[in-house]
Design a protein around this motif. Structure first.
Motif, PDB file in Angstrom:
ATOM      1  N   LEU A   3       0.836  -1.189   0.000  1.00  0.00           N
ATOM      2  CA  LEU A   3       0.000   0.000   0.000  1.00  0.00           C
ATOM      3  C   LEU A   3       0.874   1.242   0.000  1.00  0.00           C
ATOM      4  O   LEU A   3       1.834   1.330   0.759  1.00  0.00           O
ATOM      5  CB  LEU A   3      -0.918   0.013   1.223  1.00  0.00           C
ATOM      6  N   GLN A   4       0.522   2.187  -0.840  1.00  0.00           N
ATOM      7  CA  GLN A   4       1.264   3.444  -0.945  1.00  0.00           C
ATOM      8  C   GLN A   4       0.284   4.589  -0.762  1.00  0.00           C
ATOM      9  O   GLN A   4      -0.571   4.824  -1.621  1.00  0.00           O
ATOM     10  CB  GLN A   4       1.963   3.547  -2.295  1.00  0.00           C
ATOM     11  N   ALA A   5       0.408   5.301   0.351  1.00  0.00           N
ATOM     12  CA  ALA A   5      -0.473   6.427   0.632  1.00  0.00           C
ATOM     13  C   ALA A   5       0.207   7.731   0.228  1.00  0.00           C
ATOM     14  O   ALA A   5       1.416   7.880   0.394  1.00  0.00           O
ATOM     15  CB  ALA A   5      -0.820   6.463   2.112  1.00  0.00           C
ATOM     16  N   TYR A   6      -0.573   8.644  -0.291  1.00  0.00           N
ATOM     17  CA  TYR A   6      -0.030   9.941  -0.662  1.00  0.00           C
ATOM     18  C   TYR A   6      -1.155  10.966  -0.688  1.00  0.00           C
ATOM     19  O   TYR A   6      -2.346  10.620  -0.587  1.00  0.00           O
ATOM     20  CB  TYR A   6       0.689   9.872  -2.008  1.00  0.00           C
ATOM     21  N   PHE A  36      -6.751   5.041   8.785  1.00  0.00           N
ATOM     22  CA  PHE A  36      -6.546   5.310  10.199  1.00  0.00           C
ATOM     23  C   PHE A  36      -5.735   6.606  10.285  1.00  0.00           C
ATOM     24  O   PHE A  36      -5.124   7.032   9.307  1.00  0.00           O
ATOM     25  CB  PHE A  36      -5.753   4.176  10.864  1.00  0.00           C
ATOM     26  N   ARG A  37      -5.713   7.180  11.462  1.00  0.00           N
ATOM     27  CA  ARG A  37      -4.853   8.347  11.648  1.00  0.00           C
ATOM     28  C   ARG A  37      -4.255   8.333  13.045  1.00  0.00           C
ATOM     29  O   ARG A  37      -4.851   7.807  13.979  1.00  0.00           O
ATOM     30  CB  ARG A  37      -5.611   9.648  11.401  1.00  0.00           C
ATOM     31  N   VAL A  91      -0.756  11.754  11.065  1.00  0.00           N
ATOM     32  CA  VAL A  91      -0.292  10.889   9.990  1.00  0.00           C
ATOM     33  C   VAL A  91      -1.450   9.969   9.641  1.00  0.00           C
ATOM     34  O   VAL A  91      -1.995   9.300  10.525  1.00  0.00           O
ATOM     35  CB  VAL A  91       0.940  10.069  10.397  1.00  0.00           C
ATOM     36  N   TYR A  92      -1.816   9.947   8.396  1.00  0.00           N
ATOM     37  CA  TYR A  92      -2.933   9.129   7.932  1.00  0.00           C
ATOM     38  C   TYR A  92      -2.384   7.878   7.258  1.00  0.00           C
ATOM     39  O   TYR A  92      -1.555   7.966   6.356  1.00  0.00           O
ATOM     40  CB  TYR A  92      -3.801   9.925   6.963  1.00  0.00           C
ATOM     41  N   GLY A 110       1.954   5.721   5.529  1.00  0.00           N
ATOM     42  CA  GLY A 110       1.401   6.923   6.128  1.00  0.00           C
ATOM     43  C   GLY A 110       1.749   8.180   5.348  1.00  0.00           C
ATOM     44  O   GLY A 110       2.790   8.275   4.717  1.00  0.00           O
ATOM     45  N   THR A 111       0.836   9.127   5.423  1.00  0.00           N
ATOM     46  CA  THR A 111       1.063  10.431   4.807  1.00  0.00           C
ATOM     47  C   THR A 111       0.640  11.496   5.809  1.00  0.00           C
ATOM     48  O   THR A 111      -0.411  11.395   6.435  1.00  0.00           O
ATOM     49  CB  THR A 111       0.304  10.561   3.468  1.00  0.00           C
ATOM     50  N   LEU A 112       1.477  12.506   5.988  1.00  0.00           N
ATOM     51  CA  LEU A 112       1.258  13.512   7.021  1.00  0.00           C
ATOM     52  C   LEU A 112       0.341  14.617   6.523  1.00  0.00           C
ATOM     53  O   LEU A 112       0.571  15.200   5.459  1.00  0.00           O
ATOM     54  CB  LEU A 112       2.597  14.107   7.470  1.00  0.00           C
ATOM     55  N   VAL A 113      -0.663  14.885   7.311  1.00  0.00           N
ATOM     56  CA  VAL A 113      -1.553  16.015   7.067  1.00  0.00           C
ATOM     57  C   VAL A 113      -1.381  17.000   8.213  1.00  0.00           C
ATOM     58  O   VAL A 113      -1.554  16.633   9.376  1.00  0.00           O
ATOM     59  CB  VAL A 113      -3.024  15.564   6.969  1.00  0.00           C
TER      60      VAL A 113
END
Length: 117
Positions: A3-6, A36-37, A91-92, A110-113
């Motif tokens: 899985l690659q989140a962006y 998730f976050r 981080v999502y 994870g990708t940071l919001v």
């Protein structure tokens, strides 16, 4: 399954954002996908999930501003967030659950919001 989140980044309060999570590998094994976050200093919390047939589920805190969707042809799950608040800073992570499993066995990085006030 990988899985690659962006799609994360710095957003002003009140703005919107769409996160994406692309799955690769044995994607046919994936029954459900989720977001998730994890906020700074807090535990990782469930946000929303969607099954391969489109059934969605949301945490109470996510109802109304978060929308999860899935494009099976692209093996991608999305999380649209509107009216962002500073407390959405986290981080999502995206996760996937295989058929027959009750656990989220696969996780993205994870990708940071970050939501500024």
């Amino acid at each position: 399954v990988q899985l690659q989140a962006y799609g994360g980044g710095l957003v002003q309060a009140g703005g919107s954002l769409r996160l994406s999570c692309a799955a690769s590998g044995r994607t046919g094994d994936t029954y459900a996908m989720s977001w998730f976050r994890q906020a700074p200093g807090k535990e990782r919390d469930f946000v929303a999930s969607v099954t391969s047939t489109g059934t969605t589920s949301y945490a109470d805190s996510a109802k109304g501003r978060f929308t999860i969707s899935r494009d099976n042809a692209k093996n991608t799950v999305y999380l649209q967030v509107v009216s962002l608040k500073p407390e959405d800073t986290a981080v999502y992570y995206c996760a996937a659950r295989p058929w027959g499993s009750y656990k989220w066995d696969y996780w993205g990085q994870g990708t940071l919001v970050t939501v500024s006030s």
